[in-house]
Structures are given as structure tokens and as C-alpha cells.
Scaffold this motif. Structure first.
Motif, PDB file in Angstrom:
ATOM      1  N   GLN A  66      -1.582   6.677   0.063  1.00  0.00           N
ATOM      2  CA  GLN A  66      -1.067   5.677  -1.211  1.00  0.00           C
ATOM      3  C   GLN A  66      -0.036   6.269  -1.930  1.00  0.00           C
ATOM      4  O   GLN A  66       0.944   5.278  -2.768  1.00  0.00           O
ATOM      5  CB  GLN A  66      -2.197   5.368  -1.970  1.00  0.00           C
ATOM      6  CG  GLN A  66      -3.421   4.667  -0.796  1.00  0.00           C
ATOM      7  CD  GLN A  66      -4.526   3.555  -1.871  1.00  0.00           C
ATOM      8  OE1 GLN A  66      -4.451   4.304  -2.667  1.00  0.00           O
ATOM      9  NE2 GLN A  66      -5.273   3.320  -1.290  1.00  0.00           N
ATOM     10  N   ARG A  69       3.175   5.787  -0.947  1.00  0.00           N
ATOM     11  CA  ARG A  69       3.832   3.919  -0.266  1.00  0.00           C
ATOM     12  C   ARG A  69       3.715   3.949  -1.372  1.00  0.00           C
ATOM     13  O   ARG A  69       4.483   2.511  -2.416  1.00  0.00           O
ATOM     14  CB  ARG A  69       2.492   2.752   0.176  1.00  0.00           C
ATOM     15  CG  ARG A  69       2.559   1.327  -0.096  1.00  0.00           C
ATOM     16  CD  ARG A  69       1.405   0.919   0.684  1.00  0.00           C
ATOM     17  NE  ARG A  69       0.218   1.977   0.747  1.00  0.00           N
ATOM     18  CZ  ARG A  69      -0.779   2.119   1.064  1.00  0.00           C
ATOM     19  NH1 ARG A  69      -0.176   0.901   2.116  1.00  0.00           N
ATOM     20  NH2 ARG A  69      -2.178   2.589   1.212  1.00  0.00           N
ATOM     21  N   ILE A  70       3.352   3.939  -3.309  1.00  0.00           N
ATOM     22  CA  ILE A  70       3.845   4.284  -4.277  1.00  0.00           C
ATOM     23  C   ILE A  70       4.925   4.467  -4.594  1.00  0.00           C
ATOM     24  O   ILE A  70       5.769   3.568  -5.187  1.00  0.00           O
ATOM     25  CB  ILE A  70       2.444   4.311  -5.114  1.00  0.00           C
ATOM     26  CG1 ILE A  70       1.852   3.368  -5.394  1.00  0.00           C
ATOM     27  CG2 ILE A  70       3.425   4.551  -6.593  1.00  0.00           C
ATOM     28  CD1 ILE A  70       0.671   4.158  -5.980  1.00  0.00           C
ATOM     29  N   SER A  71       5.538   5.562  -3.646  1.00  0.00           N
ATOM     30  CA  SER A  71       7.003   6.273  -4.252  1.00  0.00           C
ATOM     31  C   SER A  71       8.137   5.019  -3.970  1.00  0.00           C
ATOM     32  O   SER A  71       8.703   5.333  -4.571  1.00  0.00           O
ATOM     33  CB  SER A  71       6.666   7.678  -4.291  1.00  0.00           C
ATOM     34  OG  SER A  71       8.041   8.445  -3.690  1.00  0.00           O
ATOM     35  N   ASP A  72       7.350   5.203  -2.858  1.00  0.00           N
ATOM     36  CA  ASP A  72       8.584   4.472  -2.137  1.00  0.00           C
ATOM     37  C   ASP A  72       9.062   2.953  -2.430  1.00  0.00           C
ATOM     38  O   ASP A  72      10.016   2.245  -2.804  1.00  0.00           O
ATOM     39  CB  ASP A  72       8.458   3.850  -0.790  1.00  0.00           C
ATOM     40  CG  ASP A  72       8.346   5.236   0.542  1.00  0.00           C
ATOM     41  OD1 ASP A  72       8.376   6.541  -0.113  1.00  0.00           O
ATOM     42  OD2 ASP A  72       7.414   5.347   2.109  1.00  0.00           O
ATOM     43  N   GLN A  73       7.667   1.987  -3.046  1.00  0.00           N
ATOM     44  CA  GLN A  73       7.883   0.964  -3.592  1.00  0.00           C
ATOM     45  C   GLN A  73       8.437   0.782  -5.242  1.00  0.00           C
ATOM     46  O   GLN A  73       9.442   0.509  -6.067  1.00  0.00           O
ATOM     47  CB  GLN A  73       6.386   0.573  -4.358  1.00  0.00           C
ATOM     48  CG  GLN A  73       5.531  -0.285  -2.742  1.00  0.00           C
ATOM     49  CD  GLN A  73       4.506  -0.394  -3.252  1.00  0.00           C
ATOM     50  OE1 GLN A  73       3.809  -0.054  -3.691  1.00  0.00           O
ATOM     51  NE2 GLN A  73       3.406  -1.450  -1.924  1.00  0.00           N
ATOM     52  N   ASP A  74       8.350   2.345  -5.979  1.00  0.00           N
ATOM     53  CA  ASP A  74       9.514   2.832  -7.387  1.00  0.00           C
ATOM     54  C   ASP A  74      10.579   2.780  -7.008  1.00  0.00           C
ATOM     55  O   ASP A  74      11.663   1.937  -7.606  1.00  0.00           O
ATOM     56  CB  ASP A  74       8.828   4.456  -7.966  1.00  0.00           C
ATOM     57  CG  ASP A  74       9.503   3.991  -8.870  1.00  0.00           C
ATOM     58  OD1 ASP A  74       9.207   3.599  -9.670  1.00  0.00           O
ATOM     59  OD2 ASP A  74       9.966   5.909  -8.910  1.00  0.00           O
ATOM     60  N   GLU A  75      10.635   3.579  -5.634  1.00  0.00           N
ATOM     61  CA  GLU A  75      12.208   3.501  -5.642  1.00  0.00           C
ATOM     62  C   GLU A  75      13.026   1.930  -4.802  1.00  0.00           C
ATOM     63  O   GLU A  75      14.115   1.919  -5.315  1.00  0.00           O
ATOM     64  CB  GLU A  75      12.769   4.841  -4.364  1.00  0.00           C
ATOM     65  CG  GLU A  75      13.333   4.806  -3.847  1.00  0.00           C
ATOM     66  CD  GLU A  75      14.180   5.837  -2.794  1.00  0.00           C
ATOM     67  OE1 GLU A  75      14.706   5.826  -2.257  1.00  0.00           O
ATOM     68  OE2 GLU A  75      13.384   6.802  -2.481  1.00  0.00           O
ATOM     69  N   ALA A  76      12.284   1.228  -3.768  1.00  0.00           N
ATOM     70  CA  ALA A  76      12.748  -0.009  -3.927  1.00  0.00           C
ATOM     71  C   ALA A  76      13.079  -1.132  -5.011  1.00  0.00           C
ATOM     72  O   ALA A  76      14.251  -1.143  -5.473  1.00  0.00           O
ATOM     73  CB  ALA A  76      11.853  -0.977  -2.784  1.00  0.00           C
ATOM     74  N   ILE A  77      11.541  -0.716  -6.310  1.00  0.00           N
ATOM     75  CA  ILE A  77      12.196  -1.271  -7.972  1.00  0.00           C
ATOM     76  C   ILE A  77      13.302  -0.322  -8.364  1.00  0.00           C
ATOM     77  O   ILE A  77      13.585  -1.762  -8.944  1.00  0.00           O
ATOM     78  CB  ILE A  77      10.896  -1.645  -8.189  1.00  0.00           C
ATOM     79  CG1 ILE A  77       9.930  -2.195  -7.918  1.00  0.00           C
ATOM     80  CG2 ILE A  77      11.252  -1.585  -9.444  1.00  0.00           C
ATOM     81  CD1 ILE A  77       7.731  -2.056  -8.272  1.00  0.00           C
ATOM     82  N   TYR A 111       6.153  -2.183 -16.746  1.00  0.00           N
ATOM     83  CA  TYR A 111       6.522  -1.474 -16.054  1.00  0.00           C
ATOM     84  C   TYR A 111       8.007  -1.150 -16.231  1.00  0.00           C
ATOM     85  O   TYR A 111       8.393  -0.221 -15.651  1.00  0.00           O
ATOM     86  CB  TYR A 111       6.304  -0.852 -14.289  1.00  0.00           C
ATOM     87  CG  TYR A 111       4.918  -0.964 -14.131  1.00  0.00           C
ATOM     88  CD1 TYR A 111       4.803   0.454 -14.453  1.00  0.00           C
ATOM     89  CD2 TYR A 111       4.261  -1.541 -13.391  1.00  0.00           C
ATOM     90  CE1 TYR A 111       3.062   0.513 -14.101  1.00  0.00           C
ATOM     91  CE2 TYR A 111       2.454  -1.277 -13.413  1.00  0.00           C
ATOM     92  CZ  TYR A 111       2.307  -0.425 -13.706  1.00  0.00           C
ATOM     93  OH  TYR A 111       0.725   0.192 -13.501  1.00  0.00           O
TER      94      TYR A 111
END
Length: 117
Positions: A66, A69-77, A111
Motif C-alpha cells: 500500500q 501504491r500510494i507513492s506511485d499515485q503521488d507521483e502520478a498526481i 492534498y
């Protein structure tokens, strides 16, 4: 009393004494019972600890997934915000005005409220 009666009485006494001794020696002592109870409880606790260790290891692995996944989502955002800014900047240079933004939810604002979008 005859000798046969005495012999039968003596044999009965020996048999009874032997039975009492055998029954007494076959019975477990209180200390043995306590030791066996302690061993059984210790074994059950060991098994319970092993189960808990497996659960904790599984939870830690899931938490690591998790976090990734959150780190990847942060980068995508972050990439999307950069792309949005570059598109808006390009539109303004071309003399166009971007459409008004729709209202942002409170959850999203936590955020990206500090971003100039």
C-alpha cells in the motif's frame, strides 16, 4: 482355622496389597498433572504466537504494498498537475482562456489546496 484357610487369607491379603500398590503406582501425582497442564498450555501459546507472527508478517507485506501504491499515485498526481499547468500556460500564451474549474471536493483540497490549478 485350618492351614488352608490361613493360606487363602494370606494370599488374599497379598493380592489386595498388590492391587493397592499397583493402583497407587499407576495414579499420576499432582506434580505430574501440573507439569502436563503447563506443557499443554505452553504448546498452545506457542502455536498461537506462530499464528500471530504469520498474521503480522502478512499485514506488514500488505502495508508495504500500500505504501508503494500510494507513492506511485503521488507521483502520478504530481505529473498530472505539471501537465495541467503546462497546458494552461500554453493556452494563455496562445491568447486563450482555460475554462473555469469545477468546484473541488474537500477531500481533494486537503492534498492539492496549495497548488495553483
Amino acid at each position: 482355622m485350618t492351614v488352608d484357610t490361613w493360606i487363602q487369607a494370606a494370599l488374599a491379603l497379598v493380592g489386595t496389597t498388590g492391587g493397592v500398590v499397583a493402583a497407587r503406582s499407576a495414579r499420576r501425582t499432582r506434580r505430574q498433572e501440573r507439569r502436563d497442564d503447563f506443557l499443554a498450555v505452553t504448546e498452545q501459546q506457542g502455536k498461537a504466537i506462530e499464528r500471530l507472527e504469520k498474521r503480522v508478517a502478512a499485514r506488514e507485506a500488505e502495508a508495504e504494498k500500500q505504501r508503494e501504491r500510494i507513492s506511485d499515485q503521488d507521483e502520478a498526481i504530481g505529473w498530472l498537475l505539471h501537465r495541467l499547468r503546462s497546458v494552461v500556460s500554453h493556452m494563455k500564451k496562445a491568447g486563450l482562456e482555460p475554462p473555469a474549474a469545477e468546484p473541488m471536493s474537500d477531500r481533494a483540497a486537503r492534498y492539492i489546496h496549495h497548488m495553483d490549478v
